[in-house]
Motif scaffolding. Sequence first.
Motif, PDB file in Angstrom:
ATOM      1  N   TYR A 156       0.826  -1.203   0.000  1.00 37.51           N
ATOM      2  CA  TYR A 156       0.000   0.000   0.000  1.00 37.51           C
ATOM      3  C   TYR A 156       0.863   1.256   0.000  1.00 37.51           C
ATOM      4  CZ  TYR A 156      -3.159   3.698   1.095  1.00 37.51           C
ATOM      5  OH  TYR A 156      -3.837   4.874   1.023  1.00 37.51           O
ATOM      6  N   ASP A 157       1.838   1.319   0.920  1.00 38.82           N
ATOM      7  CA  ASP A 157       2.673   2.515   1.018  1.00 38.82           C
ATOM      8  C   ASP A 157       3.496   2.733  -0.248  1.00 38.82           C
ATOM      9  OD1 ASP A 157       1.696   3.253   3.461  1.00 38.82           O
ATOM     10  OD2 ASP A 157       3.548   2.913   4.581  1.00 38.82           O
ATOM     11  N   LEU A 196       2.467   1.815  -3.368  1.00 34.94           N
ATOM     12  CA  LEU A 196       1.597   2.081  -4.512  1.00 34.94           C
ATOM     13  C   LEU A 196       0.617   3.236  -4.333  1.00 34.94           C
ATOM     14  CD1 LEU A 196       0.787  -1.656  -5.311  1.00 34.94           C
ATOM     15  CD2 LEU A 196       2.426  -0.165  -6.496  1.00 34.94           C
ATOM     16  N   CYS A 197       0.458   3.743  -3.118  1.00 41.50           N
ATOM     17  CA  CYS A 197      -0.547   4.784  -2.885  1.00 41.50           C
ATOM     18  C   CYS A 197      -0.122   6.117  -3.505  1.00 41.50           C
ATOM     19  CB  CYS A 197      -0.814   4.946  -1.400  1.00 41.50           C
ATOM     20  SG  CYS A 197       0.523   5.721  -0.480  1.00 41.50           S
ATOM     21  N   ARG A 198      -1.079   7.015  -3.588  1.00 44.50           N
ATOM     22  CA  ARG A 198      -0.804   8.366  -4.091  1.00 44.50           C
ATOM     23  C   ARG A 198       0.119   9.096  -3.121  1.00 44.50           C
ATOM     24  NH1 ARG A 198      -7.004   9.929  -5.608  1.00 44.50           N
ATOM     25  NH2 ARG A 198      -7.126   8.619  -7.453  1.00 44.50           N
ATOM     26  N   PRO A 199       0.911  10.019  -3.620  1.00 39.32           N
ATOM     27  CA  PRO A 199       1.767  10.803  -2.729  1.00 39.32           C
ATOM     28  C   PRO A 199       0.933  11.501  -1.644  1.00 39.32           C
ATOM     29  CG  PRO A 199       2.388  11.180  -5.012  1.00 39.32           C
ATOM     30  CD  PRO A 199       1.116  10.367  -5.029  1.00 39.32           C
ATOM     31  N   GLN A 207      -0.470   9.962   0.867  1.00 35.05           N
ATOM     32  CA  GLN A 207      -1.522   9.113   1.408  1.00 35.05           C
ATOM     33  C   GLN A 207      -0.998   7.811   2.016  1.00 35.05           C
ATOM     34  OE1 GLN A 207      -5.151   8.714  -0.562  1.00 35.05           O
ATOM     35  NE2 GLN A 207      -5.345  10.905  -0.864  1.00 35.05           N
ATOM     36  N   THR A 208       0.238   7.828   2.486  1.00 39.59           N
ATOM     37  CA  THR A 208       0.758   6.627   3.148  1.00 39.59           C
ATOM     38  C   THR A 208       0.041   6.437   4.487  1.00 39.59           C
ATOM     39  OG1 THR A 208       2.508   7.778   4.354  1.00 39.59           O
ATOM     40  CG2 THR A 208       3.065   6.961   2.139  1.00 39.59           C
ATOM     41  N   ARG A 213      -1.341   9.332   7.170  1.00 44.17           N
ATOM     42  CA  ARG A 213      -2.712   9.368   7.688  1.00 44.17           C
ATOM     43  C   ARG A 213      -2.698   9.345   9.212  1.00 44.17           C
ATOM     44  NH1 ARG A 213      -7.145  11.783   7.585  1.00 44.17           N
ATOM     45  NH2 ARG A 213      -8.986  10.521   7.927  1.00 44.17           N
TER      46      ARG A 213
END
Length: 88
Positions: free
Chosen positions: A23-24, A26-29, A31-32, A36
């Motif tokens: 997730y971290d 591949l997520c959008r900048p 939004q890790t 959050r």
Amino acid sequence: MERPKLKAPDAMWAAIVGGVVAYDTLCRPGQTLSERMDDYLDHKTGRYITYAAVGMTALHLTNVLPDRLDLIHQLTKLKKAKAPEQIQ
């Protein structure tokens, strides 16, 4: 030498770690999961809830709390109480 057998919890730990890393990565900048968490910590109520949840999880995983004070342990006892008896 005998290889240790992997069990379901081993696979779950691998899935949790792999999921967080995936997730971290591949997520959008911005939004890790850590970013959050920073948002939760910016608010007084969120900070207390976050500290309580992370603290309770850490204390449970390290077996620091007595069973009677371990909320997660108490929840697993409820599950066992509701489960039908297993045939040996």
